[in-house]
Design an enzyme around this catalytic site. Structure first.
Site, mmCIF file in Angstrom:
data_model
loop_
_atom_site.group_PDB
_atom_site.id
_atom_site.type_symbol
_atom_site.label_atom_id
_atom_site.label_comp_id
_atom_site.label_asym_id
_atom_site.label_seq_id
_atom_site.Cartn_x
_atom_site.Cartn_y
_atom_site.Cartn_z
ATOM 1 N N ASN A 174 28.813 -42.386 9.359
ATOM 2 C CA ASN A 174 27.617 -43.043 8.796
ATOM 3 C C ASN A 174 27.940 -44.502 8.561
ATOM 4 O O ASN A 174 28.507 -44.882 7.538
ATOM 5 C CB ASN A 174 27.202 -42.346 7.495
ATOM 6 C CG ASN A 174 26.671 -40.954 7.735
ATOM 7 O OD1 ASN A 174 25.558 -40.788 8.229
ATOM 8 N ND2 ASN A 174 27.494 -39.955 7.442
ATOM 9 N N GLU A 175 27.567 -45.303 9.532
ATOM 10 C CA GLU A 175 27.884 -46.727 9.493
ATOM 11 C C GLU A 175 26.928 -47.464 8.558
ATOM 12 O O GLU A 175 25.903 -46.904 8.145
ATOM 13 C CB GLU A 175 27.794 -47.307 10.911
ATOM 14 C CG GLU A 175 28.747 -46.668 11.919
ATOM 15 C CD GLU A 175 30.225 -47.045 11.698
ATOM 16 O OE1 GLU A 175 30.595 -47.547 10.626
ATOM 17 O OE2 GLU A 175 31.011 -46.818 12.640
ATOM 18 N N PRO A 176 27.247 -48.726 8.186
ATOM 19 C CA PRO A 176 26.357 -49.501 7.323
ATOM 20 C C PRO A 176 24.910 -49.460 7.826
ATOM 21 O O PRO A 176 24.655 -49.589 9.024
ATOM 22 C CB PRO A 176 26.947 -50.915 7.416
ATOM 23 C CG PRO A 176 28.407 -50.674 7.628
ATOM 24 C CD PRO A 176 28.488 -49.447 8.514
ATOM 25 N N SER A 178 23.096 -46.745 7.057
ATOM 26 C CA SER A 178 22.730 -45.326 6.951
ATOM 27 C C SER A 178 22.055 -45.071 5.605
ATOM 28 O O SER A 178 22.482 -45.610 4.577
ATOM 29 C CB SER A 178 23.985 -44.447 7.069
ATOM 30 O OG SER A 178 24.583 -44.600 8.341
ATOM 31 N N THR A 193 34.586 -50.148 13.733
ATOM 32 C CA THR A 193 35.026 -48.757 13.952
ATOM 33 C C THR A 193 35.588 -48.606 15.363
ATOM 34 O O THR A 193 36.624 -47.961 15.571
ATOM 35 C CB THR A 193 33.832 -47.797 13.745
ATOM 36 O OG1 THR A 193 33.345 -47.966 12.419
ATOM 37 C CG2 THR A 193 34.234 -46.355 13.989
#
Ligand code: PGA
Length: 284
Positions: A174-176, A178, A193
């Protein structure tokens, strides 16, 4: 076999945020000196929840993570199993994420990771293992993801979720950006990532652009969460997640709202917390 348990004890907890120095910390945080000791504590908590459920005659549902952080936890759990101290017969597992697309046979797959580090060494029934399927047809991914969350719900939810944290603040993938109520889904990976994964793929251009990840909401639904971070490279994002505002830009900050979440740190990853980096700024 590592036999980590032979030389690590849990007597040496260094710090816990139960003092007046820790008023800025919004997640329970416990520090040990080295990753081995943190890993032993985490493994003992996982063992305890499995065995508690065994005594109750119930299934135990674990949410599991990949990456370098949980490797020692899995090594210790395998060791407990080899010593005859722990069975996984009642355990059901749900992994957080998998690259997409990704063949199960690929050495970079989280499917391989989990079988190498844990599943091939313990007595968990194969049908109890769930890892997001990197081979799922693109047009089926949405339905597949809904089914993944439904399977968790059907088993009564996750009893204990193990997490690492990425330098972007991601939990799972869950990247920024999300959202707190996000469910299992396909996601694009952040540049940072991909850069972190580059060595596993021998080149950043070989890192898949996408992944399937359990959502933030799926993770926050767990009854208990243990999040581990090691090394100075994580110190900044650890501080932001624990002391900063809750924001979609730092998905781990959502853990501040969970009723039973604990951050376990080594002395390097805790170094930027205010109580260590500038305790004189804290009002007594
Ligand atoms: P790491 O990754 O354990 O390899 O540091 C953690 C994560 O990206 O969630």
């Amino acid at each position: 076999m590592y036999f980590i348990m032979d030389f690590v004890t849990i007597q040496d907890r260094l710090f816990c945020n139960d003092s007046e120095l820790c008023t800025q910390e919004k997640i329970r945080t416990i520090v040990y000196d080295v990753p081995q000791r943190v890993s032993l504590v985490a493994a003992l908590r996982i063992r305890d929840v499995i065995q508690q459920k065994q005594r109750e005659g119930k299934a135990c549902v674990l949410g599991l993570a990949t990456g370098s952080t949980p490797c020692k936890v899995y090594a210790i759990l395998c060791e407990m199993h080899v010593r005859g101290e722990l069975s996984f017969r009642n355990v059901h597992t749900f992994n957080l994420d998998e690259y997409y697309p990704m063949q199960k046979t690929s050495q970079q797959s989280y499917y391989q990771f989990m079988h190498t580090h844990l599943f091939s060494q313990v007595d968990i029934p194969q049908e109890n293992i769930h890892i997001p399927d990197g081979e799922c047809r693109f047009e089926d991914v949405q339905e597949y993801c809904q089914h993944y969350d439904q399977q968790i719900a059907l088993l009564g939810g996750i009893d204990l979720q193990l997490l690492g944290i990425g330098k972007t603040g991601h939990i799972g993938f869950n990247e920024p950006g999300s959202q707190a109520d996000s469910t299992t889904r396909m996601i694009y990976l952040d540049k940072i990532t991909k850069a972190d994964a580059a060595s596993d793929f021998y080149n950043v251009h070989h890192v898949p652009r996408k992944a399937i990840t359990m959502g933030v909401g799926s993770i926050l639904g767990a009854k208990r969460i243990l999040i581990l971070a090691f090394g100075e490279g994580k110190a900044g994002i650890v501080r932001t997640s624990i002391e900063g505002p809750v924001t979609s830009q730092v998905p781990a900050s959502y853990l501040q709202g969970h009723p039973d979440c604990t951050f376990f740190l080594d002395t390097a990853s805790c170094a930027s917390l205010t109580r260590f980096s500038c305790p004189w700024t804290i009002k007594g």
